[in-house]
Design an enzyme around this catalytic site. Structure first.
Site, short mmCIF file in Angstrom:
data_model
loop_
_atom_site.label_atom_id
_atom_site.label_comp_id
_atom_site.label_asym_id
_atom_site.label_seq_id
_atom_site.Cartn_x
_atom_site.Cartn_y
_atom_site.Cartn_z
N GLU B 48 99.68 -44.18 -19.64
CA GLU B 48 99.96 -43.02 -19.83
C GLU B 48 98.53 -42.18 -19.51
O GLU B 48 98.84 -41.15 -18.87
CB GLU B 48 100.17 -42.36 -21.21
CG GLU B 48 101.78 -42.90 -21.50
CD GLU B 48 101.69 -44.24 -22.30
OE1 GLU B 48 100.90 -44.85 -22.38
OE2 GLU B 48 103.12 -44.65 -22.51
N PHE B 110 109.13 -44.38 -37.05
CA PHE B 110 108.32 -45.24 -35.87
C PHE B 110 107.95 -44.47 -34.51
O PHE B 110 108.57 -43.56 -34.32
CB PHE B 110 109.44 -46.26 -35.21
CG PHE B 110 109.25 -47.28 -34.42
CD1 PHE B 110 108.18 -48.07 -34.49
CD2 PHE B 110 109.77 -46.75 -33.10
CE1 PHE B 110 107.82 -49.10 -33.55
CE2 PHE B 110 109.54 -47.76 -32.07
CZ PHE B 110 108.51 -49.00 -32.35
N GLN B 111 106.82 -44.80 -33.94
CA GLN B 111 106.08 -44.05 -32.91
C GLN B 111 106.07 -42.44 -33.01
O GLN B 111 106.55 -41.76 -32.16
CB GLN B 111 107.02 -44.39 -31.49
CG GLN B 111 106.84 -45.67 -31.20
CD GLN B 111 107.47 -46.10 -29.88
OE1 GLN B 111 108.36 -45.69 -29.23
NE2 GLN B 111 106.64 -47.00 -29.19
N LYS B 160 113.49 -35.44 -30.06
CA LYS B 160 114.55 -36.38 -29.33
C LYS B 160 115.81 -35.56 -29.63
O LYS B 160 116.62 -35.21 -28.40
CB LYS B 160 114.65 -37.80 -29.90
CG LYS B 160 115.67 -38.42 -28.94
CD LYS B 160 115.53 -39.97 -29.24
CE LYS B 160 116.43 -40.83 -28.26
NZ LYS B 160 116.67 -42.16 -28.60
N MET B 470 74.83 -46.63 -14.53
CA MET B 470 74.18 -45.56 -14.96
C MET B 470 73.57 -45.85 -16.52
O MET B 470 72.53 -45.43 -16.59
CB MET B 470 74.95 -44.34 -15.12
CG MET B 470 74.43 -43.01 -15.34
SD MET B 470 73.09 -42.76 -14.15
CE MET B 470 73.98 -41.31 -13.32
#
Lengths: 167, 558
Positions: B48, B110-111, B160, B470
């Site tokens: 993502e 969940f999630q 949802k 760097m």
């Protein structure tokens, strides 16, 4: 460093307070007190924020607050004529007898209301500016304060002037 | 009756969205089901974080708002770095996340993650939509907020059940956006602009300091006209590169920590600083008290909070750079010649150009110069973060705005490859290069999978020094060469590319650089180049953190 009183008109929506409080903490601005409630417009709330800082600091606070989409107006009313009050509820030890009478006397001098009396305690309600509440608190401490709750400052401009969204 | 997911897709189409970068999951299944038949192209990334960087690259290259989509919980959390990147650089993005059903909100389901809470500090605004009837209005507002004023990312969190539930009444197109608390100022204050003109007329040693705000407001033409008509030298920030052609005589290149010597000297000696769309970042100013110490400052910015934030300003002008510069051009017909000042700058330029050792070894600066000459001002170059980024900023010749994409404010390693992918999707006709370090490329190397799957013809040039370059440079200069955990093993990037089905080539000598770059450009598809560069090459000049910008290491000492 100076104490400033900001009157902030915001959308009355979930999460607005957390946006405001989060902005203060992550930018290292110190909130002295913060009080929120609905206001004369049904869709809006008004937040009174007391913040300490120098002028440049305050300028940033105001500008960053103004960037939040849900903030409608930010007014620093420190230098305008305004009245400011906070409310405190103080539960103080008060055995029956002379202490109780003394506490009731102090309450009447400070124009505090006695809103609950128990066998060993009295609850006082007091409104006023911060200094007054501080003074009362100091006086009552000798009897033993069991619990103290303060609302934080709310403030409003004197006269016809208002802190409202321009329409 | 339409479902929430259907309304979402139609709302996106109304905003002109034709591409979404995303990754599916349980909470966004209703949206994916609608996407399946829609005209919107969806690109399945491998992480993502890449979706949001790709949307960011798409936005920077095209000037449109980029869109990404992720599921609830881990998917949403993986967007945070990309949102913060876009927020720091003021890039318009609309990120859509799935959320657990409203009935389960706050249950640690969940999630589930409180993504609106998590992203408050890294988005311009965000929404948790609790009712299907709000979707079309919220989408319209989100695009409006992302793409106006000081641009930035906006997140929309969709539970949802909001996506699956149906609107009881027929859906109406949302009306005009009304936000009481959001009214950006576009027109500069006329009186302030007049005062600014007054200062410009009087100045003997003026310098323009231009940043990303010039690019985002499409004000490059106005900037160039102002500079040319009145003989004003221009230095740009990292984000402002491309606002003025690299080889223009008035261009001083980048200023600041890895800026050119002449830009930093000019800033230190100028008597008027015209700052446009910049925020006086610490990587630009060095020690702020010594930044433009003799100058009166005019600051033009669309965000009032930037004006006076770091540096006191003589004339603040809140407004859109393009409009304000236009107003200035109308008012200022003539100014005294400052030829002595320009001559002084020319001398600095001649005496102290950017330089590196010319010893026939494979130097990264040479790779970039060769690429620059091959692309000849065309194409889009994206960088990762670190030495590769600074060398590209210094040695690549950018002629157009929106051809240089880099994570400026947040300095996000792993930005380059997905952003290049997004830019290539936005501009399919252009050659897009990601210039990477071997450290950075490994932060999102899985996106080789995406560019292979969709045959996105991004070219990747890895400047491989087997170090986190760097950080190693800082350790060399400030930590007595104690290379604590900055050495990386040798990796055969060509083999990794090949495993994903991408062609690649390893380059070990300077003589092979040009043919390799030509082969990559000629190839009709993605291509990975692994340049084995001098290992301990440094980025110079360099202003140590906390020093004044005219106190540069590796430059000529004044």
């Amino acid at each position: 460093m100076k104490t400033h009183t900001l009157s902030v008109l915001v959308e009355n929506k979930a999460g607005v307070l957390s946006r405001v409080a989060g902005l203060f903490s992550r930018r290292g601005f110190n909130i002295e007190s913060l009080a929120v409630g609905t206001c004369e417009e049904p869709n809006s709330s008004r937040i009174t924020i007391v913040v300490i800082g120098d002028d440049a600091h305050l300028e940033q606070v105001k500008k960053q607050l103004n960037k939040l989409i849900d903030i409608i107006k930010v007014s620093d009313i420190t230098y305008h004529d305004h009245v400011a009050r906070e409310l405190a509820l103080i539960k103080v030890n008060a055995e029956a007898g002379s202490t109780r009478a003394e506490i009731m006397q102090i309450a009447s001098i400070f124009r505090a209301k006695i809103i609950d009396v128990g066998t060993r305690t009295i609850v006082l309600e007091v409104t006023g500016n911060t200094d007054k509440i501080d003074a009362l608190e100091k006086l009552l401490r000798q009897y033993g304060i069991k619990e103290l709750v303060r609302t934080g400052r709310v403030a409003i401009l004197r006269g016809a002037k208002t802190v409202a969204s321009e329409k | 009756m339409k479902t929430g997911a259907r309304i979402l897709i139609e709302s996106l189409q109304r905003e002109g969205v034709n591409t979404i970068f995303g990754y599916p999951g349980g909470s966004v299944l209703p949206i994916y089901d609608e996407l399946y038949d829609s005209s919107i192209q969806h690109i399945l990334v491998r992480h993502e974080q890449a979706a949001v960087h790709a949307a960011d690259g798409f936005a920077r290259a095209s000037g449109k708002t980029g869109v990404c989509l992720a599921t609830s919980g881990p998917g949403a959390c993986n967007l945070v770095t990309g949102l913060a990147t876009a927020y720091m650089d003021s890039i318009p993005i609309v990120a859509i996340t799935g959320q657990v059903p409203t009935s389960m909100l706050g249950n640690d389901a969940f999630q589930e993650s409180d993504i609106t809470g998590i992203t408050i500090p890294v988005t311009k605004h965000n929404y948790l939509v609790k009712d299907v009837s709000e979707i079309s209005r919220v989408v319209k507002e989100a695009f409006y907020i992302a793409g106006t004023g000081r641009k930035g990312p906006v997140l929309i969190d969709l539970p949802k059940d909001v996506n699956t539930s149906q609107l009881s009444a027929p859906e109406e197109e949302p009306g005009p956006v009304v936000l009481r608390g959001y009214q950006p100022t576009y027109r500069g204050h006329a009186r302030q602009i007049e005062k600014a003109i007054g200062l410009l007329r009087e100045a003997e040693r003026p310098v323009i300091y231009a940043g990303g705000g010039v690019i985002e407001s499409e004000a490059s033409c106005e900037l160039l006209e102002l500079a040319e008509r009145f003989g004003l030298p221009v230095t740009t920030t990292l984000m402002g590169i491309g606002a003025i052609p690299c080889d223009h005589p008035l261009n001083l290149g980048m200023l600041g920590m890895h800026g050119t010597e002449y830009a930093n000297y000019a800033i230190t000696e100028c008597d008027l600083l015209l700052a446009i769309g910049v925020r006086f970042d610490d990587r630009v100013t060095g020690r702020i008290e010594t930044f433009a110490p003799h100058a009166k400052v005019i600051h033009i910015d669309i965000d009032p909070a930037e004006i006076g934030k770091n540096k006191p300003v003589t004339i603040p002008i809140v407004g859109d750079a393009k409009g304000v510069l236009r107003d200035m051009l109308h008012l200022l017909e003539k100014r005294e010649s400052n030829s002595a000042w320009l001559a002084r700058i020319r001398t600095w330029k001649e005496k102290h150009p950017l330089k590196y050792r010319d010893d026939g070894l494979l130097h990264p600066q040479f790779v970039i110069q060769e690429l620059s000459s091959l692309l000849d001002g065309n194409g889009i170059v994206v960088s990762e973060v670190g030495q590769n980024q600074m060398w590209t900023a210094q040695y690549f010749c950018f002629r157009q705005p929106r051809t240089w994409l880099t994570s400026g404010g947040l300095g996000t390693m792993g930005y380059g490859l997905p952003a290049a992918m997004g830019a290539q999707v936005a501009c399919p006709e252009k050659t897009v290069f990601d210039i990477a370090g071997d450290g950075s490329i490994q932060m999102n190397i899985q996106e080789f999978g995406t560019i292979a799957q969709y045959d996105i013809p991004v070219k990747v040039a890895i400047l491989n020094n087997m170090y986190l370059g760097m950080v190693r440079q800082w350790q060399e200069l400030f930590y007595d060469r104690r290379y604590s955990y900055t050495e990386l093993p040798s990796i055969e990037f060509v083999k990794i590319a090949e495993a994903y089905g991408i062609r690649g080539m390893r380059v070990d000598s300077a003589a092979d650089v040009r043919p390799a770059l030509e082969a990559a450009i000629a190839h009709d598809g993605p291509f990975v180049l692994d340049f084995r560069i001098e290992r301990e090459e440094n980025v110079f000049p360099m202003v140590p953190a906390g020093a004044a910008i005219n106190e540069m290491i590796g430059g000529h000492q004044q």
